[in-house]
Design an enzyme around this catalytic site. Structure first.
Site, PDB file in Angstrom:
ATOM      1  N   VAL A  47       0.837  -1.205   0.000  1.00  0.00           N
ATOM      2  CA  VAL A  47       0.000   0.000   0.000  1.00  0.00           C
ATOM      3  C   VAL A  47       0.871   1.254   0.000  1.00  0.00           C
ATOM      4  CG1 VAL A  47      -1.655   1.336   1.360  1.00  0.00           C
ATOM      5  CG2 VAL A  47      -1.944  -1.136   1.113  1.00  0.00           C
ATOM      6  N   ALA A  48       1.947   1.202   0.773  1.00  0.00           N
ATOM      7  CA  ALA A  48       2.849   2.350   0.840  1.00  0.00           C
ATOM      8  C   ALA A  48       3.570   2.587  -0.478  1.00  0.00           C
ATOM      9  CB  ALA A  48       3.868   2.138   1.967  1.00  0.00           C
ATOM     10  N   ASP A  94       3.107  24.942 -43.516  1.00  0.00           N
ATOM     11  CA  ASP A  94       2.662  25.691 -44.689  1.00  0.00           C
ATOM     12  C   ASP A  94       3.138  27.131 -44.558  1.00  0.00           C
ATOM     13  OD1 ASP A  94       1.334  23.607 -45.933  1.00  0.00           O
ATOM     14  OD2 ASP A  94      -0.539  23.986 -44.863  1.00  0.00           O
ATOM     15  N   ARG A 454       6.567  24.668 -54.567  1.00  0.00           N
ATOM     16  CA  ARG A 454       5.839  24.031 -55.660  1.00  0.00           C
ATOM     17  C   ARG A 454       5.654  22.533 -55.395  1.00  0.00           C
ATOM     18  NH1 ARG A 454       3.195  27.960 -57.595  1.00  0.00           N
ATOM     19  NH2 ARG A 454       4.022  29.199 -59.341  1.00  0.00           N
ATOM     20  N   ASP A 480      -4.265  21.587 -44.583  1.00  0.00           N
ATOM     21  CA  ASP A 480      -5.664  22.028 -44.486  1.00  0.00           C
ATOM     22  C   ASP A 480      -6.581  21.392 -45.512  1.00  0.00           C
ATOM     23  OD1 ASP A 480      -4.707  23.240 -46.733  1.00  0.00           O
ATOM     24  OD2 ASP A 480      -5.047  25.300 -46.075  1.00  0.00           O
ATOM     25  N   ASN A 483      -6.387  16.445 -49.600  1.00  0.00           N
ATOM     26  CA  ASN A 483      -5.214  15.717 -50.088  1.00  0.00           C
ATOM     27  C   ASN A 483      -4.063  15.707 -49.085  1.00  0.00           C
ATOM     28  OD1 ASN A 483      -6.502  15.160 -52.507  1.00  0.00           O
ATOM     29  ND2 ASN A 483      -5.728  17.000 -53.511  1.00  0.00           N
ATOM     30  N   ASP A 484      -4.132  16.584 -48.074  1.00  0.00           N
ATOM     31  CA  ASP A 484      -3.087  16.603 -47.039  1.00  0.00           C
ATOM     32  C   ASP A 484      -3.301  15.524 -45.985  1.00  0.00           C
ATOM     33  OD1 ASP A 484      -1.750  18.782 -48.140  1.00  0.00           O
ATOM     34  OD2 ASP A 484      -2.997  20.228 -47.075  1.00  0.00           O
ATOM     35  N   THR A 576      -3.710  13.358   1.377  1.00  0.00           N
ATOM     36  CA  THR A 576      -2.669  14.316   1.726  1.00  0.00           C
ATOM     37  C   THR A 576      -1.719  14.561   0.556  1.00  0.00           C
ATOM     38  OG1 THR A 576      -2.794  13.452   3.981  1.00  0.00           O
ATOM     39  CG2 THR A 576      -0.951  14.908   3.447  1.00  0.00           C
ATOM     40  N   ASP A 577      -1.264  13.489  -0.115  1.00  0.00           N
ATOM     41  CA  ASP A 577      -0.368  13.644  -1.255  1.00  0.00           C
ATOM     42  C   ASP A 577      -1.108  14.067  -2.514  1.00  0.00           C
ATOM     43  OD1 ASP A 577       1.692  12.926   0.294  1.00  0.00           O
ATOM     44  OD2 ASP A 577       2.071  10.973  -0.625  1.00  0.00           O
ATOM     45  N   GLU A 685       6.597  15.633   3.095  1.00  0.00           N
ATOM     46  CA  GLU A 685       6.013  15.587   1.754  1.00  0.00           C
ATOM     47  C   GLU A 685       5.512  16.951   1.326  1.00  0.00           C
ATOM     48  OE1 GLU A 685       3.242  12.370   1.523  1.00  0.00           O
ATOM     49  OE2 GLU A 685       4.793  10.857   1.823  1.00  0.00           O
TER      50      GLU A 685
END
Length: 783
Positions: A47-48, A94, A454, A480, A483-484, A576-577, A685
């Site tokens: 657990v710790a 672009d 081009r 955009d 085709n991109d 607490t953490d 902590e």
């Protein structure tokens, strides 16, 4: 990988704790009772060790990061892209609308006059205002002064006025965009693509050939005036067919027919109005325009005249960073006659294959060339400098003319400034050159080039593949269009424009709401900051959990009573953490975050040095927690003040022997020592959290107060801890008790040194970084 490693370590430690204490099993009454007791300790150890709040904190950090990005106009569609952004090594951007404002304005018009002289007009004014003036510049090589030209062009008369008027007709009819006037804001804005909007504005400034009608325009309202020329042209011509723009021919055309009555008065019939890339349009032109008493005629266009116009295009592109479009017409009636023009129109309407379009745009009459500026965004130059400092390479990928692209890139500092128009072949690559390259040449070009001009969408995909596969780059690619989509999908971070197509946005990882290159750089910076914050709260949680592990391990190894019970560990890990860990997600980025080199996608979140730091801090946390626990038994003035031997033999405590030493065996079940251990753990902590605002910068240099939420979270955690100490109901649940001033003094004495330890480790980390930087800078460069 770190999670798997952590799980294995936890399992090994739990088994080790259980095995180490086999010799102590019988001390708990029976072997079975002892085995069960240390099994519970092993569970407590698990657990710790397990950071239960980590998944929630990571998710919260990513969500908060994407929210901050959205405020900076970067909309993240997939959370993994946040991590990839911090690793980006190449941005393929672009030009139009991303590096530039996408607010086109025509600044130059080149016309072919008699004797094949090239006349040049300087158009005054930018923006979308339909009113403007021009200056007729002296012809190159001839003496003379500039002449002011007052629009509308009808006032000019002669061939110049008629030619400008015909250019205005093409500009407004061969156009899918429009300009509108907003009455509420009293401003103009465009509907459609920026290049076409600039042509529409030019047409409105030039006016129509009827001077009386132009005079009436000035009396119209702003809303009507902004489309006056368009309205006049649509009353004169009607569109019959449109050949949309295609990348192979780089042009667009509209077939227009005069409305009833216009043909008889003008002695003209159907015309094909064309605009497109100058090198393509001019090569397909056969004639030049001239006028006979205002009636358009055509004359042969010589090769020398074509060269002059192309030279002017090159001058516009290289010297003034103008994007050029050629304007031409095809006099269908003059070429085919009244009967033939109908067949031409039928054939054009029947053409469905894009490859057939160029056949109609042939034997054209050249009207002129317009040069328009799309100015760079002011913030782009600084964004490029940030990229260079951050080790991120920027490549401009555009469909524009190479000279225009080079001129813009010089303006923003991507290409070196030069008095010559020549472009280094290693820095500038065209799509045609890329196609002609071998695989090895492409790999070298992808490594050295800064501008690709081009280009077609397929070239974007090939460039991404070359950068990823052979150079190991983490690539962000913008786009955009439909085709991109393949290139956006292939890139590590596909960046779609908010103004782009739905397909592009769907396949992308991130969408730019403002289409701005600087937003990409801001997203990279934010991605790095998010990753740094993730490392910080992982460091915080893991080092704290290592301290808890050490606490459980040491108490079991030394034969001490339980310092922390499972419910206390759960409270610390989850509550607490959890609050400070979540607040660490709001850490401001380090001042030098964009001066660091990009990390690799495969780099471990926790490397060897970082794990060593975890262990050092965590070890101190464990030692301090156990130390406070022991202090309560052996040195606390109101405690039992027992010896070490008595403490480690608590399982064999005899009430008679204990009373001889001044304490009772029931002291081992007292909540005071466990409360001391828990409070020291929580306090350390909180200090550890305050020192986690920056990974390597000192707390004195990078104050925790730069993250007010962290201060608040730590304060709230301490308040909650005080509740379980001083509220009786919670005392029973968590087996705690109230602490007095002496005990709080001991808590601070055990807790504060963690700050000094972490500061020393940060100093060592800074020394390691500076030494590594010196080694890189002193390494000889290889060609």
């Amino acid at each position: 990988a770190f999670g798997a490693f952590l799980s294995k370590v936890i399992l090994v430690i739990c088994i080790a704790v259980w095995l180490v204490n086999i010799r102590n099993f019988k001390a708990h009454g029976s072997w079975f009772s002892g085995a069960l007791y240390y099994f519970k300790i092993a569970i407590a150890l698990a657990v710790a060790a397990i950071p239960e709040g980590l998944p929630a904190v990571v998710t919260t950090c990513l969500a908060l990061g994407t929210k901050r990005m959205s405020k900076r106009n970067a909309i993240v569609r997939h959370l993994p892209a946040v991590e990839a952004l911090g690793c980006t090594t190449v941005i393929c951007s672009d030009k139009t609308g991303t590096l530039t404002t996408n607010n086109m304005s025509v600044l130059r018009v080149a016309l072919l006059a008699s004797r094949d002289q090239v006349l040049e007009l300087d158009i005054a004014g930018t923006g979308l205002d339909p009113r403007g003036t021009a200056t007729l510049l002296p012809t190159s090589g001839e003496a003379g002064s500039a002449q002011h030209v007052q629009f509308p062009a009808a006032r000019l008369g002669g061939n110049l006025g008629a030619l400008l008027g015909e250019i205005a007709e093409v500009g407004t009819l061969c156009n899918e965009s429009n300009i509108v006037y907003d009455l509420s804001s009293k401003s103009y804005f465009k509907i459609g693509e920026g290049t076409e909007a600039a042509l529409a504005v030019l047409a409105e400034r030039i006016g129509v050939s009827d001077e009386k009608l132009c005079a009436e325009f000035e009396l119209w309202s702003e809303a009507a005036r902004v489309t006056a020329v368009r309205s006049a042209c649509l009353q004169k011509w009607t569109k019959e067919a449109t050949l949309d723009f295609s990348r192979d021919r780089k042009s667009m055309s509209v077939l227009v027919r005069p409305l009833d009555g216009a043909a008889a008065s003008e002695s003209v019939g159907m015309k094909l109005l064309v605009k497109g890339a100058p090198e393509n349009i001019i090569s397909r032109c056969t004639y030049a325009r001239e006028y006979d008493n205002g009636i358009p005629k055509r004359r042969a266009l010589s090769e020398d005249a074509k060269k002059r116009m192309l030279a002017k295009v090159e001058e516009f592109s290289s010297q003034s960073a103008l994007r050029c479009l050629a304007i031409a017409v095809r006099d269908v009636r003059e070429e085919f006659g009244p009967s033939g023009e109908s067949q031409f129109a039928s054939d054009m309407l029947a053409a469905k294959d894009v490859s057939q379009f160029a056949a109609f745009e042939d034997r054209m009459t050249l009207l002129g060339v317009v040069g328009m500026i799309d100015p760079p965004r002011q913030e782009v130059a600084e964004a490029l400098r940030m990229c260079e400092s951050a080790g991120v390479r920027v490549i401009v990928v555009t469909g524009d003319n190479p000279l225009t692209a080079a001129a813009i890139c010089r303006m923003i500092g991507l290409l070196p400034s030069s008095s010559s128009d020549a472009i280094d072949s290693e820095l500038m690559i065209t799509g045609a050159q890329w196609d002609a390259m071998t695989s090895a040449q492409r790999l070298r070009a992808a490594q050295t080039a800064r501008v690709f001009a081009r280009v077609e969408p397929v070239h974007k995909l090939q460039l991404v593949e070359a950068l990823q596969t052979h150079h190991g780059e983490i690539v962000a690619m913008t786009g955009d269009g439909v085709n991109d989509a393949p290139a956006l999908k292939k890139a590590d971070i596909g960046v779609a424009m908010g103004s782009g197509t739905a397909v592009a946005r769907e396949v992308s990882s991130m969408v730019l709401a403002d289409d701005n290159f600087a937003t990409i750089v801001a997203a990279v910076e934010e991605g790095r900051a998010i990753y740094a914050n993730m490392k910080q709260f992982i460091r915080y949680l893991i080092s704290s959990n290592i301290g808890e592990v050490w606490c459980i391990f040491l108490t079991a190894l030394l034969g001490l009573p339980e310092a922390l019970i499972p419910v206390q560990l759960l409270w610390v890990n989850l509550v607490t953490d959890g609050l400070p860990a979540t607040a660490l997600s709001f850490n401001p980025e380090d001042d030098d975050i964009m001066l660091q080199r990009p990390r690799g996608m495969d780099d471990a979140v926790v490397d060897g040095w970082l794990f060593f730091r975890y262990m050092v801090v965590g070890t101190y946390v464990g030692i301090a927690t156990v130390g406070g626990f022991v202090w309560w038994f052996m040195a606390y003035s109101a405690g039992p003040l027992m010896s070490w031997a008595d403490l480690t033999s608590f399982t064999n405590c005899s009430e008679k022997a204990a009373q001889l030493h001044g304490y009772s065996c029931s002291v081992f079940t007292h909540n005071g020592a466990g409360t001391m251990a828990l409070t020291i753990l929580v306090t350390i902590e909180m200090l550890n959290a305050l020192n986690s605002v920056s990974e390597n910068h000192s707390m004195l240099q990078f104050s925790p107060f730069r993250n007010p939420l962290l201060i608040g979270a730590c304060a709230l955690s301490m308040v909650l801890h005080a509740v379980i100490l001083y509220v009786p109901f919670f005392n029973r649940i968590f087996q705690t008790t109230a602490l007095n001033a002496e005990e709080w003094g001991a808590v601070l004495a055990f807790s504060v040194p963690v700050v000094l330890i972490d500061e020393i480790l940060k100093g060592i980390a800074r020394f390691r970084e500076s030494r590594a930087a010196r080694q890189v800078s002193s390494r000889p460069k290889t060609d």
